[in-house]
Scaffold this motif. Structure first.
Motif, PDB file in Angstrom:
ATOM      1  N   ASP A 154       0.832  -1.327   0.084  1.00  0.00           N
ATOM      2  CA  ASP A 154      -0.005  -0.022  -0.066  1.00  0.00           C
ATOM      3  C   ASP A 154       0.770   1.256  -0.057  1.00  0.00           C
ATOM      4  OD1 ASP A 154      -3.091   0.459   0.679  1.00  0.00           O
ATOM      5  OD2 ASP A 154      -1.968   2.224   0.926  1.00  0.00           O
TER       6      ASP A 154
ATOM      7  N   MET B 279     -10.464   4.459   1.525  1.00  0.00           N
ATOM      8  CA  MET B 279     -12.022   4.663   1.547  1.00  0.00           C
ATOM      9  C   MET B 279     -12.471   3.725   2.795  1.00  0.00           C
ATOM     10  SD  MET B 279     -12.854   7.059  -0.069  1.00  0.00           S
ATOM     11  CE  MET B 279     -11.472   7.817  -0.390  1.00  0.00           C
ATOM     12  N   THR B 280     -11.734   2.670   3.203  1.00  0.00           N
ATOM     13  CA  THR B 280     -12.244   1.708   3.880  1.00  0.00           C
ATOM     14  C   THR B 280     -11.874   2.474   5.362  1.00  0.00           C
ATOM     15  OG1 THR B 280     -11.312  -0.093   2.725  1.00  0.00           O
ATOM     16  CG2 THR B 280     -11.748  -0.528   5.151  1.00  0.00           C
TER      17      THR B 280
ATOM     18  N   THR C 165     -18.890   4.301   6.563  1.00  0.00           N
ATOM     19  CA  THR C 165     -19.814   4.116   7.382  1.00  0.00           C
ATOM     20  C   THR C 165     -20.107   2.740   7.858  1.00  0.00           C
ATOM     21  OG1 THR C 165     -21.459   4.394   6.055  1.00  0.00           O
ATOM     22  CG2 THR C 165     -21.002   6.396   7.086  1.00  0.00           C
TER      23      THR C 165
ATOM     24  N   HIS D 126     -21.951   0.072   6.869  1.00  0.00           N
ATOM     25  CA  HIS D 126     -23.296  -0.699   7.115  1.00  0.00           C
ATOM     26  C   HIS D 126     -23.123  -2.194   6.220  1.00  0.00           C
ATOM     27  CE1 HIS D 126     -26.419   2.568   7.298  1.00  0.00           C
ATOM     28  NE2 HIS D 126     -25.193   3.190   7.572  1.00  0.00           N
TER      29      HIS D 126
ATOM     30  N   ALA E 150       2.893   1.163  -5.758  1.00  0.00           N
ATOM     31  CA  ALA E 150       3.206   0.339  -6.844  1.00  0.00           C
ATOM     32  C   ALA E 150       3.173   1.189  -8.181  1.00  0.00           C
ATOM     33  CB  ALA E 150       2.027  -0.771  -7.173  1.00  0.00           C
TER      34      ALA E 150
ATOM     35  N   GLY F  72     -19.262  -1.185  -0.264  1.00  0.00           N
ATOM     36  CA  GLY F  72     -17.980  -1.751  -0.329  1.00  0.00           C
ATOM     37  C   GLY F  72     -17.806  -2.586   0.712  1.00  0.00           C
ATOM     38  N   MET F  73     -18.235  -2.621   2.040  1.00  0.00           N
ATOM     39  CA  MET F  73     -17.940  -3.889   2.882  1.00  0.00           C
ATOM     40  C   MET F  73     -18.304  -5.270   2.449  1.00  0.00           C
ATOM     41  SD  MET F  73     -16.773  -1.716   5.275  1.00  0.00           S
ATOM     42  CE  MET F  73     -15.865  -0.916   3.965  1.00  0.00           C
TER      43      MET F  73
ATOM     44  N   ASN G 182      -1.809   7.377 -11.580  1.00  0.00           N
ATOM     45  CA  ASN G 182      -0.950   6.408 -10.805  1.00  0.00           C
ATOM     46  C   ASN G 182       0.333   7.542 -10.418  1.00  0.00           C
ATOM     47  OD1 ASN G 182      -0.016   4.416  -8.956  1.00  0.00           O
ATOM     48  ND2 ASN G 182       0.770   3.293 -10.627  1.00  0.00           N
TER      49      ASN G 182
HETATM   50  C1  LIG Z   1     -18.340   8.250   3.315  1.00  0.00           C
HETATM   51  C2  LIG Z   1     -18.379   6.817   2.943  1.00  0.00           C
HETATM   52  C3  LIG Z   1     -19.265   5.951   3.419  1.00  0.00           C
HETATM   53  C4  LIG Z   1     -19.561   4.757   2.832  1.00  0.00           C
HETATM   54  N1  LIG Z   1     -20.435   3.994   3.711  1.00  0.00           N
HETATM   55  C5  LIG Z   1     -20.484   2.495   3.259  1.00  0.00           C
HETATM   56  C6  LIG Z   1     -21.477   1.734   4.021  1.00  0.00           C
HETATM   57  O1  LIG Z   1     -22.087   2.055   4.902  1.00  0.00           O
HETATM   58  N2  LIG Z   1     -21.398   0.525   3.541  1.00  0.00           N
HETATM   59  C7  LIG Z   1     -20.505   0.047   2.697  1.00  0.00           C
HETATM   60  O2  LIG Z   1     -20.586  -1.399   2.382  1.00  0.00           O
HETATM   61  N3  LIG Z   1     -19.859   0.813   1.995  1.00  0.00           N
HETATM   62  C8  LIG Z   1     -19.673   2.014   2.240  1.00  0.00           C
HETATM   63  N4  LIG Z   1     -18.731   2.914   1.579  1.00  0.00           N
HETATM   64  C9  LIG Z   1     -17.875   2.091   0.373  1.00  0.00           C
HETATM   65  C10 LIG Z   1     -16.738   1.499   1.155  1.00  0.00           C
HETATM   66  O3  LIG Z   1     -16.426   2.140   1.954  1.00  0.00           O
HETATM   67  C11 LIG Z   1     -15.782   1.409  -0.242  1.00  0.00           C
HETATM   68  O4  LIG Z   1     -16.497   0.909  -1.222  1.00  0.00           O
HETATM   69  C12 LIG Z   1     -14.711   0.378   0.481  1.00  0.00           C
HETATM   70  O5  LIG Z   1     -14.081   0.550   1.692  1.00  0.00           O
HETATM   71  C13 LIG Z   1     -13.535   0.366  -0.664  1.00  0.00           C
HETATM   72  O6  LIG Z   1     -12.599  -0.573  -0.405  1.00  0.00           O
HETATM   73  P1  LIG Z   1     -11.486  -0.899  -1.107  1.00  0.00           P
HETATM   74  O7  LIG Z   1     -10.407  -2.019  -0.527  1.00  0.00           O
HETATM   75  O8  LIG Z   1     -11.772  -1.320  -2.414  1.00  0.00           O
HETATM   76  O9  LIG Z   1     -10.410   0.434  -1.270  1.00  0.00           O
HETATM   77  P2  LIG Z   1      -9.661   1.405  -0.204  1.00  0.00           P
HETATM   78  O10 LIG Z   1     -10.229   1.259   1.041  1.00  0.00           O
HETATM   79  O11 LIG Z   1      -9.862   2.760  -0.875  1.00  0.00           O
HETATM   80  O12 LIG Z   1      -8.122   0.847  -0.343  1.00  0.00           O
HETATM   81  C14 LIG Z   1      -7.423   0.927  -1.509  1.00  0.00           C
HETATM   82  C15 LIG Z   1      -5.978   1.054  -1.089  1.00  0.00           C
HETATM   83  O13 LIG Z   1      -4.978   1.088  -2.213  1.00  0.00           O
HETATM   84  C16 LIG Z   1      -4.046   1.908  -2.004  1.00  0.00           C
HETATM   85  N5  LIG Z   1      -3.380   2.362  -3.278  1.00  0.00           N
HETATM   86  C17 LIG Z   1      -3.946   2.889  -4.269  1.00  0.00           C
HETATM   87  N6  LIG Z   1      -2.981   3.026  -5.275  1.00  0.00           N
HETATM   88  C18 LIG Z   1      -1.943   2.564  -4.979  1.00  0.00           C
HETATM   89  C19 LIG Z   1      -0.565   2.198  -5.495  1.00  0.00           C
HETATM   90  N7  LIG Z   1      -0.459   2.679  -6.618  1.00  0.00           N
HETATM   91  N8  LIG Z   1       0.351   1.460  -4.812  1.00  0.00           N
HETATM   92  C20 LIG Z   1      -0.099   0.837  -3.591  1.00  0.00           C
HETATM   93  N9  LIG Z   1      -1.269   1.128  -2.815  1.00  0.00           N
HETATM   94  C21 LIG Z   1      -2.072   1.940  -3.551  1.00  0.00           C
HETATM   95  C22 LIG Z   1      -4.820   3.054  -1.395  1.00  0.00           C
HETATM   96  O14 LIG Z   1      -3.618   3.629  -0.506  1.00  0.00           O
HETATM   97  C23 LIG Z   1      -5.736   2.413  -0.226  1.00  0.00           C
HETATM   98  O15 LIG Z   1      -5.084   2.248   0.980  1.00  0.00           O
HETATM   99  C24 LIG Z   1     -18.591   4.076   1.804  1.00  0.00           C
HETATM  100  C25 LIG Z   1     -17.665   5.044   1.457  1.00  0.00           C
HETATM  101  C26 LIG Z   1     -17.657   6.222   1.991  1.00  0.00           C
HETATM  102  C27 LIG Z   1     -16.515   7.379   1.007  1.00  0.00           C
END
Ligand SMILES: Cc1cc2nc3c(=O)[nH]c(=O)nc-3n(C[C@H](O)[C@H](O)[C@H](O)COP(=O)(O)OP(=O)(O)OC[C@H]3O[C@@H](n4cnc5c(N)ncnc54)[C@H](O)[C@@H]3O)c2cc1C
Ligand code: FES
Length: 497
Positions: A47, A55-56, A60, A62, A194, A356-357, A490
């Motif tokens: 990471d 975003m994680t 919120t 749910h 990356a 996203g969860m 990127n």
């Molecule tokens: C305010 C808000 C409320 C939400 N509420 C809900 C909810 O109630 N229930 C629900 O199910 N979902 C909810 N969501 C959606 C959910 O939070 C996201 O869809 C989910 O957290 C995304 O997870 P992820 O692992 O795909 O991405 P992320 O958590 O964004 O992780 C991606 C990671 O990739 C890393 N990264 C990026 N580019 C590179 C690179 N080039 N090299 C190395 N690392 C890199 C970043 O640093 C990051 O840590 C909400 C989102 C928001 C913003």
């Protein structure tokens, strides 16, 4: 709500060969790495920031099978079979989270609870009637009518009650995943960007500091793919969503999940207040808009607060305010699987909307099955290469919207001179044929960067809430100094000084 840092193995230095390299440590990347490690695979997770996701860490949380796009809409777009798989996979994801919490003894406040879906005052409940029928056809049996949601001072009218939904503390949960991965011998490398990802029989991931990972496969779990230039970014749109956390006396509001039906909708839950056993925090989200295409943040927070006070008059002060970005797929379903038009052994997970969860958990299960060569009946529905859409309206709308953003290349700037920019703020300024992103730091010094997004050349916009530069085209985001923290770009905004 600050949490201690998640432990990891520090930045990668040197060369590493593993079975699978996962890029991104949000819920998608860590769940995938965890499930692969459980299969006995050697995993490394990279990471470019702290472990725990971007975003994680803002979600919120749910944890539900009640999807943002209604089941009657998913049925229209993906058929009855598609809606059934959507329901089954998100239901299975809640169960998977619960199983992992138990297996790994993760202390993350996981609990099952009911969720209530209601219409705004004075609106017809026809959409709820349609949704109830569609849910039952999709196989969600634990849904029924309730006379009203349990909000003492506000009559929502008839609404739908969904049993057996869930919530948890997202950082505590992913910390549990991260710890379990390391216990199984997996490697977690924070601050490891990356910079280049190549598939093939042996996948190769080059990092910014020259370190290299080779692997049997690479999983790009960066929320929006940083390894895909165009294809995936025509299939989804980036939206900013806003959240407030309001203090309430403990027990004054029944613990449940609450959602209304407008677009954008509001989403509400309760959580423990840190260091205040007599209080809880009511977390209320909504007011979404396309990234980089609104500059009325303060008004949005005000509207969220008004909406909250009208429905929950017992609430106290607003203790927290934040926002984040979600990726909305054009046909309501996320994309998980092999990266289209790429070499072998490259997997992606994206388009998870406000779910996203569960979507990130589905990504873990599905990608693990694909890597292990096991059949999974979810594969076709989530295939990133799926075509054609039964209804191209949203696809066309998103892409016409993107095309319109390019007119910013020829318009004036937000300001004519850096002197007009207050301390701690940024603005876009015209500079001959191009545009600059200009930030005035706390000491009054001015930092100038190119305002041209390194992804496909749109002009970034200043986001006053998050102090970031946001691209209105496909959602790339950069911190105040131009460092990229969300793709598809990127690389950073180049300095212009
Ligand atoms: C305010 C808000 C409320 C939400 N509420 C809900 C909810 O109630 N229930 C629900 O199910 N979902 C909810 N969501 C959606 C959910 O939070 C996201 O869809 C989910 O957290 C995304 O997870 P992820 O692992 O795909 O991405 P992320 O958590 O964004 O992780 C991606 C990671 O990739 C890393 N990264 C990026 N580019 C590179 C690179 N080039 N090299 C190395 N690392 C890199 C970043 O640093 C990051 O840590 C909400 C989102 C928001 C913003
Ligand atoms: S995110 Fe695609 S041009 Fe900026």
């Amino acid at each position: 709500m600050e949490e201690p840092k998640i432990e990891d193995d520090g930045p990668l230095n040197g060369e590493l060969n593993v079975d699978v390299c996962v890029v991104g440590t949000g819920i998608s990347g860590l769940t995938t790495a965890y499930l692969l490690a459980k299969e006995g695979k050697q995993v490394a997770v990279l990471d470019d920031g702290e472990i725990g996701g971007t975003m994680t860490s803002r979600t919120t949380a749910h944890v539900v099978n009640v999807l943002d796009d209604r089941y009657f809409e998913l049925e229209r777009l993906h058929g009855e079979g598609g809606a059934k798989i959507a329901a089954a996979s998100h239901t299975a994801a809640i169960d998977t989270v619960e199983r992992i919490v138990n297996d790994e003894s993760i202390d993350c406040e996981f609990e099952r609870l009911d969720g209530y879906l209601f219409v705004p005052p004075g609106e017809s409940i026809e959409c709820l009637e349609d949704e109830l029928e569609a849910c039952r056809r999709a196989g969600i049996s634990e849904v029924e009518w309730a006379d009203r949601a349990p909000m003492e001072a506000f009559d929502t009218g008839r609404c739908l009650r969904f049993r057996n939904q869930a919530q948890f503390h997202p950082i505590k949960y992913v910390r549990g995943l991260a710890d379990a991965i390391r216990r199984m011998g997996g490697r977690l490398h924070s601050y490891t960007h990356a910079s280049k990802i190549e598939g093939g029989e042996t996948a190769r991931i080059d990092t910014e500091n020259g370190s290299v990972v080779t692997a049997g496969a690479v999983v790009v779990a960066t929320n929006t793919p940083i390894n895909d230039r165009v294809v995936m970014h025509t299939k989804q749109g980036p939206y900013i969503t806003y959240v407030i956390g309001v203090r309430v006396p403990k027990g004054s509001i029944p613990k449940a999940l609450y959602w209304d039906t407008p677009d954008p909708y509001h989403y509400v839950r309760l959580t423990n207040a840190p260091n205040a056993p007599d209080s809880e925090i009511l977390i209320v989200g909504g007011e979404d808009h396309k990234t980089g295409q609104a500059d009325d943040t303060d008004e949005r927070f005000v509207r969220l607060e008004e909406w909250t006070r009208e429905r929950f008059p017992s609430v106290g002060e607003v203790a927290y305010r934040w926002s984040g970005q979600v990726m909305e797929p054009v046909d309501g379903m996320g994309y998980i699987g092999r990266n289209p038009w790429d070499e072998d052994n490259v997997y992606i997970a994206t388009g998870d909307s406000g779910n996203g969860m569960t979507h990130g958990t589905i990504a873990g299960v599905l990608i693990t099955d694909l890597f292990m060569g096991r059949e999974n009946e979810w594969e076709k529905l989530y295939d990133p290469n799926r075509t054609p859409l039964r209804d191209v309206t949203e696809f066309v709308k998103e892409n016409v919207n993107v095309a319109a953003q390019y007119t910013d290349l020829v318009t004036g700037g937000d300001v004519d001179s850096p002197d007009e920019i207050p301390v701690g703020e940024g603005a876009v300024m015209r500079d001959g044929l191009t545009k600059l992103a200009v930030y005035r730091d706390e000491t009054g010094s001015v930092r100038k960067m190119s305002a041209v997004c390194p992804h496909l050349g749109c002009i970034v916009k200043w986001n006053t809430t998050e102090k970031s530069w946001d691209c209105p085209c496909h959602g790339s985001r950069f911190d105040r100094f131009g460092k990229v923290f969300q793709g598809p770009a990127n690389s950073d905004l180049p300095a212009a000084d």
